[in-house]
Design a protein around this motif. Structure first.
Motif: not given
Length: 514
Positions: A53-76
């Motif tokens: 599944i790769g990183h699909v689990h990061h998209m399955l939360g209630d608010l994927p745009h929040h999850n991706l925002h948090k990841l971008s704070q770490k990875y750019g």
């Protein structure tokens, strides 16, 4: 857009089917491992992915745009994910968005082909002659400023009805809730009626077609996470049943639109009339006056109709709901808009569309709301046409590009030290707009694939909002404090407020002949 609604991931049959693809999964894991090990190209940074599944689990939360925002704070702001088999790049800053949507726009102008998302319309079409022809036809014949202006009287009549309905519903004699009005519902009704009038003609609103229900079903399926879109060897199994459900919904929509088109064709026989709605216009384009002109076929007319229905209704309803909620939360901002309206319009009449150009502060309020609450926080995904290097990172052909507009609107480098604050004055004495020219504010996207209906959408949002704020004062029910208003989001094809907006209006104009 890339939406992930809360639809059951698998049926019972699907769960049993997973056992049958276990060997294929193992083969895929080994293939991916050795392929990545042998690659010498530098990929954008990203988190460690799970097998299959790769990183699909990061998209399955209630608010994927929040999850991706948090990841971008770490990875750019240019981050690599893998959604199943699909290499995916997440863009999260104005500078990065400019590279993908402006500098190298041509290479990222295509769309990924999803099992349930390709209706043959302009939004999902891959970049090429077919898409360019649709875009040209829509820009000239359906979404031009002259066409937007041609529906001015329709909008005026429907918004006037909205004011009457709110005034009636809020009176103590007719409202059981002591004057409380569900504004989310009221705004939804008026935008639906305007949209049906533009597309089908006013007479089609009450003809018994279940347009609203069909579109809602289509949006739910379009926003659902279909695992087979990302793990391709699962496609034949339809583990979630989404492919079958999508075919059923598309057939229902096709049957309904066929009836409407046939009725329009009958109405047009032997008549020389103005094209009052979009169906009439598109039917005329099926028979070009010159042999060398491009023409539409019946399937494309239906696909464009679905594009218009989906694009004109839910996005506009959601935007108005967010703006009105922010105004109630910030009474001082509401007061400034009303003062502007008194100065420019006065209290002896309702707002006309011609007044909108004079309402500079209201325009700032709309911009600020779209910055904080973009209706589609993850733009419809783009797809790379060829391999390319961006800032030294290798972006492979057919990579999926997700632009997190929610992150872009909160970048402190673009919005100073208060990006989370609702502060319309930040747009004072600036020429930043929402039409894709300024990459720090792109609620409608940018580049070749930006929303073609920007002018229509903005006109409707501003006109409905101006009328509501001009005709009424607004308070929260039961003595609720503005700061207590629930602003939680509900993720879907568009990101709405999770709770309907219940308000108590008080009529404020000096005239009652509305």
């Amino acid at each position: 857009m890339l939406g992930f609604r809360q639809i059951p991931m698998f049926s019972w049959v699907g769960l049993l089917s997973i056992v049958c693809v276990g060997i294929l999964s193992l083969i895929y894991i080994l293939h991916t491992f050795f392929r990545n090990k042998s690659s010498s190209l530098q990929l954008p940074p990203g988190p460690f992915g799970l097998p299959i599944i790769g990183h699909v689990h990061h998209m399955l939360g209630d608010l994927p745009h929040h999850n991706l925002h948090k990841l971008s704070q770490k990875y750019g702001s240019i981050m690599q994910l893998r959604l199943g088999h699909v290499p995916t790049v997440v863009v999260s800053s104005p500078e990065a968005a400019e590279l993908f949507l402006k500098t190298h726009d041509t290479n990222f102008a295509s769309r990924p082909q999803n099992l349930g998302g390709d209706t043959g319309g302009m939004g999902s079409a891959q970049y090429g002659p077919y898409w360019r022809n649709l875009r040209k036809l829509c820009s000239i014949h359906l979404l031009s400023m002259s066409k937007v202006d041609s529906f001015k009287s329709l909008r005026k009549d429907k918004v006037r009805d909205l004011v009457r309905n709110i005034n009636k519903a809020s009176s103590a004699e007719s409202a059981e809730g002591g004057g409380v009005v569900d504004m989310s519902n009221q705004v939804g009704l008026v935008i639906e009626n305007i949209t049906y009038g533009m597309i089908f003609g006013v007479d089609y609103i009450n003809k018994g077609y279940n347009i609203k229900e069909c579109i809602r079903d289509a949006e739910i399926l379009a926003g659902a996470f279909n695992l087979a879109d990302y793990i391709t060897f699962l496609r034949p199994f339809d583990l979630q049943g989404l492919t079958k459900r999508t075919k059923d919904v598309i057939k229902n929509l096709d049957d309904m639109l066929e009836k409407i088109i046939v009725e329009h064709e009958h109405d047009m026989i032997g008549q020389q009339k103005d094209h009052r709605d979009f169906i009439d216009v598109m039917l005329s384009l099926m028979k070009p006056e010159k042999d060398n002109e491009e023409k539409l076929d019946r399937g494309t007319v239906k696909a464009l109709t679905l594009d218009m229905l989906a694009g004109a209704m839910d996005t506009t309803i959601t935007a108005i709901d967010w703006v009105l909620a922010e105004l109630v939360r910030h009474p001082q901002v509401m007061k400034k808009i009303q003062e502007e309206l008194v100065n420019e319009v006065g209290l002896n009449r309702m707002v006309e569309e011609s007044d909108l150009v004079k309402l500079a502060y209201m325009e700032m309020v709309v911009k600020e709301t779209l910055r904080l609450h973009p209706v589609a926080p993850l733009l419809i995904p783009h797809e790379s046409i060829e391999d390319i290097s961006i800032k030294g990172y290798h972006i492979a052909k057919r990579s999926r590009i997700i632009v997190n507009v929610w992150s872009v609107g909160r970048d402190p480098n673009a919005w100073s030290n208060n990006p989370e604050e609702f502060y319309p004055e930040r747009f004072m004495n600036t020429d930043i707009d929402v039409r894709g020219h300024d990459l720090q504010l792109i609620p409608f996207g940018a580049g070749r694939r930006k929303c073609p209906g920007i002018e229509l959408g903005l006109r409707q949002v501003q006109f409905v909002l101006a009328q509501l704020v001009h005709c009424f004062n607004w308070e929260l029910p039961d003595g609720m404090s503005p700061r207590d208003l629930d602003m939680k989001e509900k993720f879907g094809v568009t990101v709405r407020r999770a709770i309907p907006l219940l308000l108590v209006p008080t009529y404020r104009l000096h005239v009652n002949n509305i």
